[in-house]
Design a protein around this motif. Structure first.
Motif, mmCIF file in Angstrom:
data_model
loop_
_atom_site.group_PDB
_atom_site.id
_atom_site.type_symbol
_atom_site.label_atom_id
_atom_site.label_comp_id
_atom_site.label_asym_id
_atom_site.label_seq_id
_atom_site.Cartn_x
_atom_site.Cartn_y
_atom_site.Cartn_z
ATOM 1 N N GLU B 107 0.836 -1.203 0.000
ATOM 2 C CA GLU B 107 0.000 0.000 0.000
ATOM 3 C C GLU B 107 0.878 1.263 0.000
ATOM 4 O O GLU B 107 0.637 2.208 -0.748
ATOM 5 C CB GLU B 107 -0.876 -0.049 1.262
ATOM 6 N N HIS B 108 1.908 1.249 0.861
ATOM 7 C CA HIS B 108 2.790 2.399 0.944
ATOM 8 C C HIS B 108 3.437 2.712 -0.399
ATOM 9 O O HIS B 108 3.502 3.865 -0.829
ATOM 10 C CB HIS B 108 3.883 2.163 2.007
ATOM 11 N N THR B 109 3.930 1.665 -1.061
ATOM 12 C CA THR B 109 4.635 1.846 -2.331
ATOM 13 C C THR B 109 3.716 2.530 -3.349
ATOM 14 O O THR B 109 4.117 3.459 -4.048
ATOM 15 C CB THR B 109 5.091 0.475 -2.867
ATOM 16 N N LYS B 110 2.467 2.062 -3.394
ATOM 17 C CA LYS B 110 1.500 2.629 -4.349
ATOM 18 C C LYS B 110 1.307 4.124 -4.092
ATOM 19 O O LYS B 110 1.376 4.947 -5.008
ATOM 20 C CB LYS B 110 0.154 1.895 -4.198
ATOM 21 N N PHE B 356 17.098 11.700 7.631
ATOM 22 C CA PHE B 356 15.869 11.604 6.839
ATOM 23 C C PHE B 356 15.254 10.209 6.983
ATOM 24 O O PHE B 356 14.418 9.823 6.187
ATOM 25 C CB PHE B 356 16.156 11.874 5.364
ATOM 26 N N SER B 357 15.686 9.462 7.962
ATOM 27 C CA SER B 357 15.339 8.063 8.176
ATOM 28 C C SER B 357 16.020 7.199 7.110
ATOM 29 O O SER B 357 16.920 7.663 6.398
ATOM 30 C CB SER B 357 13.826 7.845 8.196
ATOM 31 N N PHE B 358 15.614 5.945 7.044
ATOM 32 C CA PHE B 358 16.211 4.995 6.104
ATOM 33 C C PHE B 358 15.115 4.011 5.744
ATOM 34 O O PHE B 358 14.112 3.902 6.436
ATOM 35 C CB PHE B 358 17.411 4.273 6.747
ATOM 36 N N GLY B 359 15.303 3.310 4.637
ATOM 37 C CA GLY B 359 14.276 2.361 4.211
ATOM 38 C C GLY B 359 13.219 3.047 3.356
ATOM 39 O O GLY B 359 13.375 4.201 2.945
ATOM 40 N N SER B 360 12.123 2.353 3.133
ATOM 41 C CA SER B 360 11.133 2.844 2.176
ATOM 42 C C SER B 360 10.427 4.103 2.677
ATOM 43 O O SER B 360 9.788 4.791 1.897
ATOM 44 C CB SER B 360 10.112 1.755 1.870
ATOM 45 N N HIS B 361 10.552 4.414 3.965
ATOM 46 C CA HIS B 361 9.895 5.618 4.490
ATOM 47 C C HIS B 361 10.823 6.830 4.547
ATOM 48 O O HIS B 361 10.444 7.856 5.099
ATOM 49 C CB HIS B 361 9.310 5.338 5.874
ATOM 50 N N GLN B 362 12.015 6.698 3.999
ATOM 51 C CA GLN B 362 12.928 7.848 4.041
ATOM 52 C C GLN B 362 12.257 9.066 3.403
ATOM 53 O O GLN B 362 11.512 8.944 2.419
ATOM 54 C CB GLN B 362 14.228 7.521 3.306
#
Lengths: 67, 414
Positions: B107-110, B356-362
């Motif tokens: 869902e996040h990716t979309k 800026f964080s890391f991973g897909s939520h950066q």
């Protein structure tokens, strides 16, 4: 060096473009990664390794030659 | 000397021996406990304000490992999601629909991919002439104040607020309304009803704005209008989801960068030798900005997660369902990743920080944030070489109780 990217996980953060602008770009339509040269010349290898290290989605995979 | 209220809980430990979280911090350093915890083998546990426990992750490589692994969920309704304050729990549990930063893949990716192109490196590159002119204009306005002002309000807040308003198509005249509500939403000490109400009012405000944009004879050239026409009207997202995203971008686009500009300015004022070096060699600005981001890591409590499966981290087995705090503020002070990490040094190589964080939520807006900060700090001290703090540093009020750290006022003279 051979570059592969996992397009399913790319989020278009763009750090690869910052680290190695001669090798990576972002697609105008969705901002996702475009590899401009899958076999970058030696003078780009360090920048490409930096791009792979910085990629937050961990989608840049490198296969090193024995160079 | 520096009172901090969020933790007032004494740096004590609970009955079961677990340290309480959050812990007391200094204006310029995360809690001393992080360094002690980092030295212990494996991961440690902390006690959250609501009585739950969570794993605390403090090493740079392990924080990256957790944040980069989608087996750790960022959905706040997942049982054991660590809640750092009642105000936060109230907001995160009751906000519907959730914004994309509280979604997991796919869902996040979309949702995220709908906006990647808006914040591409080259999109931001194309904005630079506008950003340069805007910074010059705001520095003119600052100069017109005479010889002193509150830099935090007059410049640091005005710049990113103008930029994101312009980009989203939100009237700048409304900035007082949305900024006030942004602060209420982020207030960790607030009555739990306050952030919820502020969020509701933000979305009501944006709902009216969306109606006006849909009724416009000609679609405007702004991000919200594009979102409506490309994603909402064709049915890819609902109106409520469009509102959630608009709110996220408005909040994320101004409050974070504003605090970073003020804290970055303060850091250089407190290190005049580095400020002088930057003025003498403007090419230092790129590294200086990364160091400011690393050193202050203004979203101190990012990021809470819950394990969706058993995962081993640093020799500790995190069980499915365990709460985890993978703290970017601790990672950015890990001596294994940054030499002498508590020293502010604009010459260090800090690009691998996780501010800026890391991973897909950066952070989606990181290229824009970098551009704004780089332009500000390549001009500010050229323009005001004699810029100085107007009060002793001990008198500055830091936002210990805000989810996005910052400074209340930064009185300066020149």
């Amino acid at each position: 060096m051979k570059i592969t990217v996992d397009m399913d996980k790319c989020i278009g953060a763009g750090l690869c473009v910052v680290a190695a602008p001669q090798v990576f770009a972002q697609n105008d339509d969705d901002g996702l990664v475009i590899v401009l040269n899958e076999n970058p010349p030696a003078d780009q290898h360090e920048a490409v390794r930096e791009a792979a290290r910085l990629c937050p989605a961990l989608v840049i995979h490198l296969q090193d030659d024995n160079d | 000397m520096y009172p901090s209220s969020i933790d007032t809980s004494e740096r004590s430990v609970g009955e079961d021996g677990l340290p309480n979280f959050p812990m007391r911090r200094c204006p310029f350093a995360p809690p001393a406990e992080y360094a002690e915890i980092r030295k212990k083998p494996g991961l440690s546990k902390v006690r959250m304000p609501d009585g739950a426990w969570a794993w605390i992750v403090t090493r740079h490589n392990e924080v990256k490992q957790v944040l980069g692994d989608n087996r750790f969920s960022t959905v706040p309704s997942t049982p054991n999601y660590p809640m750092i304050a009642p105000a936060r729990a109230s907001l995160l549990r009751n906000e519907h629909p959730a914004t994309l930063i509280r979604m997991d893949p796919p869902e996040h990716t979309k949702h995220r991919r709908m906006f990647s192109r808006e914040f591409m490196v080259k999109t931001v590159e194309a904005m630079k002439p506008y950003l340069n002119d805007l910074v010059d204009r705001l520095l003119d306005e600052m100069e017109a104040k005479g010889g002193s002002c509150d830099f935090a309000e007059v410049f640091a807040l005005a710049l990113p607020t103008t930029v994101i308003s312009n980009m989203l198509g939100v009237p700048y005249e409304d900035q007082e309304y949305f900024h006030e509500r942004a602060l209420q939403k982020l207030d960790l000490k607030a009555d739990p009803e306050v952030p919820l109400r502020a969020g509701r009012e933000m979305r009501e405000y944006l709902d009216g704005l969306i109606t006006r944009k849909l009724e416009a004879a000609e679609p405007a050239d702004d991000l919200i209008t594009r979102m409506l026409h490309n994603y909402m009207l064709p049915g890819h997202i609902t109106r409520a989801e469009a509102l959630a995203t608009a709110e996220l971008l408005l909040m994320g686009g101004h409050e974070t960068t504003a605090n970073m500009i003020a804290l970055g300015c303060l850091s250089l004022l407190l290190h005049p030798d580095q400020k002088d070096a930057l003025v003498a060699d403007p090419s230092l600005v790129v590294g200086a900005v990364e160091e400011m981001l690393r050193f202050h890591t203004i979203v101190h409590y990012n990021g809470p997660r819950v394990a969706l499966e058993d995962v081993e981290v640093g020799g500790t087995l995190i069980r499915k369902g365990d709460g985890v705090l993978a703290l970017i503020s601790a990672a950015n002070r890990d001596p294994a990743a940054f030499d002498d990490p508590d020293r502010f040094d604009i010459r260090r190589k800090a690009l691998h920080h996780v501010a800026f964080s890391f991973g897909s939520h950066q952070c989606l807006g990181q290229a824009l944030a970098r551009a704004e900060l780089q332009i500000v700090f390549s001009k500010l001290f050229q323009r005001f070489p004699n810029l100085k703090l107007a009060v002793p540093v001990e008198e500055l009020e830091f936002r210990y109780d805000a989810f996005v750290y910052g400074i209340e006022k930064l009185p300066v003279t020149w």
